[in-house]
Design a protein around this motif. Sequence first.
Motif, short mmCIF file in Angstrom:
data_model
loop_
_atom_site.label_atom_id
_atom_site.label_comp_id
_atom_site.label_asym_id
_atom_site.label_seq_id
_atom_site.Cartn_x
_atom_site.Cartn_y
_atom_site.Cartn_z
N TYR A 229 0.83 -1.20 0.00
CA TYR A 229 0.00 0.00 0.00
C TYR A 229 0.86 1.24 0.00
O TYR A 229 2.02 1.23 0.41
N SER A 230 0.26 2.33 -0.50
CA SER A 230 0.93 3.62 -0.46
C SER A 230 -0.14 4.70 -0.48
O SER A 230 -1.33 4.43 -0.71
N THR A 231 0.29 5.93 -0.25
CA THR A 231 -0.64 7.04 -0.13
C THR A 231 -0.21 8.23 -0.98
O THR A 231 0.95 8.35 -1.37
N THR A 233 -0.84 12.39 -0.63
CA THR A 233 -1.39 13.48 0.17
C THR A 233 -1.61 14.72 -0.70
O THR A 233 -1.11 14.82 -1.82
N LEU A 266 -4.40 5.02 -1.31
CA LEU A 266 -5.28 5.93 -0.59
C LEU A 266 -4.83 7.35 -0.85
O LEU A 266 -3.67 7.69 -0.62
N GLU A 268 -5.57 11.49 -0.31
CA GLU A 268 -6.20 12.57 0.44
C GLU A 268 -6.86 13.54 -0.54
O GLU A 268 -6.22 14.01 -1.49
N VAL A 274 -10.89 10.77 2.08
CA VAL A 274 -9.91 9.94 1.38
C VAL A 274 -10.60 9.09 0.32
O VAL A 274 -11.68 8.52 0.57
N GLY A 276 -10.04 5.72 -2.04
CA GLY A 276 -9.20 4.53 -2.06
C GLY A 276 -9.42 3.67 -3.29
O GLY A 276 -10.53 3.63 -3.84
N LEU A 310 -6.34 10.87 6.64
CA LEU A 310 -5.63 9.83 5.89
C LEU A 310 -5.09 8.74 6.79
O LEU A 310 -5.23 7.54 6.48
N GLU A 311 -4.47 9.11 7.90
CA GLU A 311 -3.86 8.09 8.75
C GLU A 311 -4.91 7.15 9.35
O GLU A 311 -4.66 5.95 9.54
N VAL A 314 -6.04 4.78 6.50
CA VAL A 314 -5.06 3.72 6.26
C VAL A 314 -5.29 2.56 7.22
O VAL A 314 -5.33 1.38 6.82
#
Length: 328
Positions: A229-231, A233, A266, A268, A274, A276, A310-311, A314
């Motif tokens: 996984y990655s995000t 922002t 995911l 922001e 968020v 996904g 976001l956190e 996740v």
Amino acid sequence: MIDWTPLADLIEKHDRFLLTTHIRPDGDALGSEVGMAGLLRQKGKDVRVVNTSQTPPRYDYLDPDGTFFEHFRAIDPATLADREVLVILDLSAWSQLGDMADFVRAFPGPRVVVDHHVSQDDLGAIFLKDTTAEAAGTLVMRAVKALGGSFTKEVATGLFTAISMDTGWFRHPNTKPSTLIAASELIESGAEIDRIYRDLFERGTLGRLRLTGEFLSKMKTDLGGRVAYSTVTRDDLHRTGSIPPDTEDLVDYTVSLRGVEMGILLMELEKGGVKGSLRSRAGADCAKIAAEFGGGGHKAAAGLSIDAPLEVAVERVLAAVRKALDPA
């Protein structure tokens, strides 16, 4: 197989059609609109295509003069009062209509949904669905054939874009022999595969490349490498000079790792919350996981939205994925 008689009857009885699709439209959504609009115009109908989201730059070749796709926020909704039939493509959920949801709810005429997603809300519409189809564009292609339309170069280009993008350029498990036969037919009808590929994949921006680097540098694994996984922002977008549509396809990097069964992106959102994207490569059902958050899609690919930082998002998504992959 879909019975296209309800759509044929509406075409026979009405003249002014409105087409729309889901927020953050992809190639299947936009290409399907091109194909359906082409069919309706061949039948002598007045067609407008109005979407909640603006068209991502990578798909501008589908609208070379910038007049085909209209942005809902840029028009006066009162100008749509003359539309008699609403055709909704590539979605079956209220949440995917974004700013147009209230307009759709109030629309007084018949509504038709042409879609291939498993999830379905009561949109007060005639549903023309086949959840085994690899793309909404496949269904529009069938409609063109069933209703006596022709595959002009414009229609063929739109539908080839739709099918190719929803099969990951014919790499994903939903690619079947019939998919390649359909692609061949569209190429014979004028879709230029080399040009479409260049338009889609070889016109990137420096911002998108920088964002890809950020996304890859933040990638993590879970469950002993079964999940990646990655995000993205808001700061990532601003700092790299990229835009939200540049995140399309980034989730595919998560399932490019050996041993990964589920990949997660995911992002922001500017207005909060968020978005996904889930991808599966080993049988896990993305649609079921997404449904826990009010989202949906397919077994191998699905989307969701979470109204949380976001956190928090996740941790919630990872918890749902862990439960799905390792229920014990």
